[in-house]
Enzyme design. Sequence first.
Site, PDB file in Angstrom:
ATOM      1  N   PHE C  39       0.846  -1.162  -0.154  1.00 42.11           N
ATOM      2  CA  PHE C  39      -0.038  -0.073  -0.118  1.00 42.11           C
ATOM      3  C   PHE C  39       0.964   1.297  -0.021  1.00 42.11           C
ATOM      4  O   PHE C  39       1.786   1.461   0.989  1.00 42.11           O
ATOM      5  CB  PHE C  39      -1.102   0.027   1.260  1.00 42.11           C
ATOM      6  N   VAL C  78       2.291  -1.740   4.558  1.00 45.26           N
ATOM      7  CA  VAL C  78       1.969  -0.409   4.094  1.00 45.26           C
ATOM      8  C   VAL C  78       3.304   0.238   4.339  1.00 45.26           C
ATOM      9  O   VAL C  78       4.145   0.092   5.046  1.00 45.26           O
ATOM     10  CB  VAL C  78       1.089   0.112   5.388  1.00 45.26           C
ATOM     11  N   CYS C  79       3.601   1.162   3.210  1.00 41.76           N
ATOM     12  CA  CYS C  79       4.783   1.814   3.068  1.00 41.76           C
ATOM     13  C   CYS C  79       4.857   2.994   4.446  1.00 41.76           C
ATOM     14  O   CYS C  79       3.884   3.757   4.515  1.00 41.76           O
ATOM     15  CB  CYS C  79       4.926   2.654   1.850  1.00 41.76           C
ATOM     16  N   ILE C  80       5.798   2.786   5.201  1.00 44.67           N
ATOM     17  CA  ILE C  80       6.116   3.550   6.425  1.00 44.67           C
ATOM     18  C   ILE C  80       6.137   4.917   6.227  1.00 44.67           C
ATOM     19  O   ILE C  80       5.364   5.757   6.971  1.00 44.67           O
ATOM     20  CB  ILE C  80       7.101   2.979   7.369  1.00 44.67           C
ATOM     21  N   GLY C  83       2.781   6.171   4.939  1.00 42.42           N
ATOM     22  CA  GLY C  83       1.904   5.976   5.984  1.00 42.42           C
ATOM     23  C   GLY C  83       1.768   6.896   7.115  1.00 42.42           C
ATOM     24  O   GLY C  83       0.952   7.624   7.638  1.00 42.42           O
TER      25      GLY C  83
END
Lengths: 119, 91, 131
Positions: C39, C78-80, C83
């Site tokens: 994501f 999820v891409c930190i 995010g």
Amino acid sequence: MKRYLFIVSRSPYGSSVVLEQLETAMVAAAFDGDVAILLRDDGVWNLQQHQSGDALERQTLAKVLSGLPSYEIDRLYVCASSLQMRNVAIDQHLGFEAVDYPAQQALIRNSDVVIGGQP
Amino acid sequence: MSLHLVFSEQGLHSCLKRKHPDDIVLMLDDGVYACLKWHQARLPSDKARLLSADAKARGISDAQRGAIETVDYDGLVALTEVHSPIVSWKD
Amino acid sequence: MIYALAVHGAPYSSNAAEHAIGFAEALLACGHQIERVFFFHEGVYHSLNSHVPPQTRYNVNLARRWQSLHSGGIELAVCIASGIKRGVVNETEQERYDLPSDTLSKTFELVGLGQLIGAIATADRYVEFPA
């Protein structure tokens, strides 16, 4: 080793997408990927001269592009027709090669992975 | 051969300039509206597909899609099995 | 075959998730493997733990559909960087930035961009769902 093509179609300061795409490209290169970048449509504005991200308190995209070769990303292309349509005052130091549609077609076909990134 | 996923009419324009004549174009999301102009865009119907649910939801009739085949998600999977790379076009 | 998927669109404002989930379910039904769903950009909003599906979208509960893929062993990453700037934080990030609560759904995990490239490098196919 995978051959990656990142297609950048967005302008440098309209969103954070281009920066996020370039960061992804750098990671792909760091993981031994063979990375090419193609700027098309509004993506060609990333090559405009005299950019100053400072004016918006953020990174200057042209400067980020100029650092790509140090990540061993040196297959850098820009859509000739998109450039022409927008009359971009291109910064020649960035080392992007203007390519026609057949060359872009070949770039896509010769890639294992194409990351378009348009959100 | 590549597979092109086209999510909008603008996406179709961008894709058609850069696709090989043998590549397949699957139109989905609002990209299905672009099928109404496929003949103008020089995309032969045997190289085009529509995602069936998206076309049906948007009222694209059989007459409008002409000879373009529709596929469901299983059909999309089958296309991805035999094409690489897979390129998404939204703008 | 092994697939890597990426979702770039936010829930209920784009159809990226509907397409990605429909495709993922068909992949599994056809006997393929999904290395990871990544994501990125506004796609990270899928991982918030506080969604209420709109009543105008009957029978569509995206959180539940992601949950069901996750229960089937699919990694939802999820891409930190994408995010945390949009308010998606796990307990570690909540403490690091001294925020009032964590917001990451248990179905998802925060990872670096290396996990996207790692999944793509392993996979036979990469499919991207824009917003």
